[in-house]
Design an enzyme around this catalytic site. Structure first.
Site, PDB file in Angstrom:
ATOM      1  N   SER A 136     -10.795 -23.671   2.349  1.00 16.08           N
ATOM      2  CA  SER A 136     -11.242 -24.984   1.878  1.00 16.08           C
ATOM      3  C   SER A 136     -11.606 -25.866   3.072  1.00 16.08           C
ATOM      4  O   SER A 136     -10.820 -26.004   4.016  1.00 16.08           O
ATOM      5  CB  SER A 136     -10.092 -25.606   1.059  1.00 16.08           C
ATOM      6  N   SER A 188     -19.328 -37.297   1.034  1.00 14.43           N
ATOM      7  CA  SER A 188     -19.513 -38.639   0.496  1.00 14.43           C
ATOM      8  C   SER A 188     -19.310 -39.759   1.506  1.00 14.43           C
ATOM      9  O   SER A 188     -19.999 -40.773   1.457  1.00 14.43           O
ATOM     10  CB  SER A 188     -18.534 -38.772  -0.667  1.00 14.43           C
ATOM     11  N   HIS A 216     -22.971 -35.188  -4.574  1.00 14.97           N
ATOM     12  CA  HIS A 216     -23.754 -36.256  -3.929  1.00 14.97           C
ATOM     13  C   HIS A 216     -25.170 -35.820  -3.598  1.00 14.97           C
ATOM     14  O   HIS A 216     -25.848 -36.459  -2.797  1.00 14.97           O
ATOM     15  CB  HIS A 216     -23.048 -36.759  -2.674  1.00 14.97           C
ATOM     16  N   THR A 244     -22.130 -33.431 -10.809  1.00 16.05           N
ATOM     17  CA  THR A 244     -21.733 -34.502 -11.728  1.00 16.05           C
ATOM     18  C   THR A 244     -22.962 -35.035 -12.451  1.00 16.05           C
ATOM     19  O   THR A 244     -24.084 -34.972 -11.931  1.00 16.05           O
ATOM     20  CB  THR A 244     -21.042 -35.660 -10.980  1.00 16.05           C
ATOM     21  N   LYS A 247     -23.375 -39.627 -11.143  1.00 17.48           N
ATOM     22  CA  LYS A 247     -23.904 -40.307  -9.966  1.00 17.48           C
ATOM     23  C   LYS A 247     -25.428 -40.404 -10.104  1.00 17.48           C
ATOM     24  O   LYS A 247     -25.889 -41.218 -10.895  1.00 17.48           O
ATOM     25  CB  LYS A 247     -23.371 -39.641  -8.703  1.00 17.48           C
ATOM     26  N   THR A 276      -9.487 -30.577 -24.342  1.00 19.18           N
ATOM     27  CA  THR A 276      -9.878 -31.980 -24.254  1.00 19.18           C
ATOM     28  C   THR A 276     -11.154 -32.213 -25.067  1.00 19.18           C
ATOM     29  O   THR A 276     -12.003 -31.314 -25.165  1.00 19.18           O
ATOM     30  CB  THR A 276     -10.034 -32.402 -22.770  1.00 19.18           C
ATOM     31  N   THR A 277     -11.269 -33.383 -25.630  1.00 19.15           N
ATOM     32  CA  THR A 277     -12.412 -33.719 -26.486  1.00 19.15           C
ATOM     33  C   THR A 277     -13.719 -33.639 -25.700  1.00 19.15           C
ATOM     34  O   THR A 277     -13.774 -34.063 -24.540  1.00 19.15           O
ATOM     35  CB  THR A 277     -12.214 -35.132 -27.066  1.00 19.15           C
ATOM     36  N   THR A 362      -8.845 -42.928   2.036  1.00 14.58           N
ATOM     37  CA  THR A 362     -10.144 -42.325   1.695  1.00 14.58           C
ATOM     38  C   THR A 362     -10.853 -41.868   2.971  1.00 14.58           C
ATOM     39  O   THR A 362     -11.521 -40.833   2.987  1.00 14.58           O
ATOM     40  CB  THR A 362     -11.007 -43.340   0.923  1.00 14.58           C
TER      41      THR A 362
HETATM   42  C1  LIG Z   1     -17.276 -38.391  -7.224  1.00 17.04           C
HETATM   43  C2  LIG Z   1     -16.965 -36.985  -6.752  1.00 17.04           C
HETATM   44  C3  LIG Z   1     -16.498 -36.005  -7.638  1.00 17.04           C
HETATM   45  C4  LIG Z   1     -16.084 -36.360  -9.027  1.00 17.04           C
HETATM   46  O1  LIG Z   1     -17.163 -36.563  -9.858  1.00 17.04           O
HETATM   47  P1  LIG Z   1     -16.986 -37.537 -11.112  1.00 17.04           P
HETATM   48  O2  LIG Z   1     -18.052 -37.127 -12.042  1.00 17.04           O
HETATM   49  O3  LIG Z   1     -17.094 -38.926 -10.589  1.00 17.04           O
HETATM   50  O4  LIG Z   1     -15.607 -37.270 -11.669  1.00 17.04           O
HETATM   51  C5  LIG Z   1     -16.394 -34.705  -7.197  1.00 17.04           C
HETATM   52  N1  LIG Z   1     -16.698 -34.371  -5.920  1.00 17.04           N
HETATM   53  C6  LIG Z   1     -17.109 -35.290  -5.034  1.00 17.04           C
HETATM   54  C7  LIG Z   1     -17.423 -34.862  -3.649  1.00 17.04           C
HETATM   55  C8  LIG Z   1     -17.228 -36.627  -5.408  1.00 17.04           C
HETATM   56  O5  LIG Z   1     -17.588 -37.548  -4.518  1.00 17.04           O
END
Ligand SMILES: *Cc1c(COP(=O)(O)O)cnc(C)c1O
Length: 404
Positions: A136, A188, A216, A244, A247, A276-277, A362
């Site tokens: 990782s 990020s 991202h 995702t 974003k 989960t739903t 962070t």
């Molecule tokens: C924001 C983020 C996620 C999570 O995605 P969400 O849809 O917001 O839950 C996963 N990996 C990275 C690198 C992120 O910045």
């Protein structure tokens, strides 16, 4: 135990360390993004948002909004259950097909967020493949770390973006053990980009699966918005691509794209998928419209990159230090938690500019920053206003200038 007292003293600790998180109470205005209204104790004020992950403004796009409205009119509000028990709608099926196509994979699987997709997919792979060792990247997102940790498998952290360190660690591991390399494309906080090809080369040499978080990058890079792996012609080299819908696609949800067998395996074994739903059909419909639009349209991507270049060049002209990187994320380093929070508060209260301070944990201590994310919808005037405000605050805070 006095529970209330315990909670309060833990929170006091965060305050003392300058790590207590304060949310800005915003109301996004349809059609006005990146402008928003901010609710404060003194009333409602107008702000310009400079830290949204709605990178392309797709959360405001008429096609996306219309698709969501139509889906609500058509199907109602919620999915009505888990995917397994009555929650799968035709929108979910179409969206998974669209995502598989976007990443050139046989299949895709939806989750309720990107966080859940990483947690559930990595957690399942790493707990169910006997004897697996996970490699990782040290910079990986919390959702990947939690998924891997949850699996209680053997894990090896390699130096951030270091192919040499990854290779040394792969070489030192039991050659017979199954292996997985987990990493991101665009990171990020620093906005740096992984050497995806080189990581795939090394992983292949050691028979390891590759798991790439493109959260991202999806929507923003590659001719169809498939991410950095698409831009570099590498999608077929990755075992799993994760992304995702929250974003650049502007809606909400997460997914993996991979072989049909792998997706079916996660679908069948991942607790975080099964119990989960399902996402509301309207979210699936909105994401589908957004992905389809960004597969065809380059306008948003070009405008986005142009805005990023313009902001950087104005920051340079004013000696405001920002991390050089090849992505759309512009980290302006302050290097002090209290100053970072102070600058962010002044920008918000006095200039109507909203940039959330990013502090430890962070990012590492002494690298506290303003993480600025320009969008195609920020005007020249917005950029001038931001840089002008930063210029004044840099002088007031006696912060170091970058030497041109
Ligand atoms: C924001 C983020 C996620 C999570 O995605 P969400 O849809 O917001 O839950 C996963 N990996 C990275 C690198 C992120 O910045």
């Amino acid at each position: 135990m006095n529970f209330e007292q315990f909670f309060r003293s833990e929170l006091d600790g965060l305050h003392e360390e300058g790590r207590y998180r304060v949310f800005a109470d915003l109301e996004r205005q349809r059609g006005q993004f990146p402008k928003a209204r901010r609710h404060t104790a003194d009333g409602v004020k107008d702000v310009t948002v400079w830290c949204s992950n709605d990178y392309l403004g797709m959360g405001q796009h008429p096609k996306v909004i219309d698709a969501m409205k139509q889906a609500i009119d058509h199907c109602g509000a919620g999915a009505g259950g888990t995917r397994n028990i009555s929650g799968t709608t035709h929108y979910h099926v179409l969206l998974e097909q669209e995502l598989a196509d976007l990443h050139g994979k046989e299949s895709a699987l939806l989750f309720t967020s990107g966080y859940v997709s990483n947690w559930a997919a990595l957690g399942t792979l790493c707990s169910r493949i006997p004897g697996i060792i996970v490699f990782s990247d040290a910079g990986n997102h919390a959702s990947m770390i939690e998924g891997i940790r949850h699996a209680k498998c053997e894990r090896v952290i390699f130096k951030h973006n270091s192919v040499a360190d990854l290779e040394a660690k792969l070489a030192a591991a039991d050659p017979a053990a199954p292996k997985l390399v987990a990493f991101e494309s665009v990171y990020s906080m620093d906005g740096d980009i992984a050497p995806i090809k080189e990581i795939c080369d090394v992983a292949e040499r050691y028979g390891a699966m590759t798991y790439l978080d493109e959260v991202h990058a999806v929507g923003m890079y590659g001719p169809r918005g498939g991410g950095i792996a698409e831009r570099e012609g590498l999608m077929h080299r990755l075992t799993v691509i994760e992304g995702t819908l929250g974003k650049a696609f502007g809606v909400m949800g997460g997914y993996i794209a991979a072989s049909a067998a792998l997706c079916d395996y996660i679908r069948s074994f991942a607790s975080g998928f099964i119990f989960t739903t399902a996402l509301p059909p309207a979210l699936a419909a909105g994401a589908l419209a957004s992905i389809r639009h960004l597969k065809e349209s380059q306008v948003e991507r070009f405008a986005h990159q142009e805005r990023v270049r313009r902001l950087r060049s104005l920051l340079d002209r004013n000696g405001i230090p920002h991390l050089p990187n090849p992505s759309h994320i512009v980290p302006v380093i302050v290097g002090d938690a209290a100053k970072c929070k102070w600058i962010s508060d002044l920008l918000l209260d006095n200039c109507g500019i909203y940039v959330q301070p990013i502090n430890y944990p962070t990012v590492p201590k002494k690298t506290e920053r303003l993480r600025i994310t320009p969008t195609p919808l920020h005007s020249d005037g917005d950029i001038d206003h931001l840089v002008g405000a930063l210029h004044q605050l840099w002088s007031r805070c006696a912060l170091a200038r970058a030497v041109a």
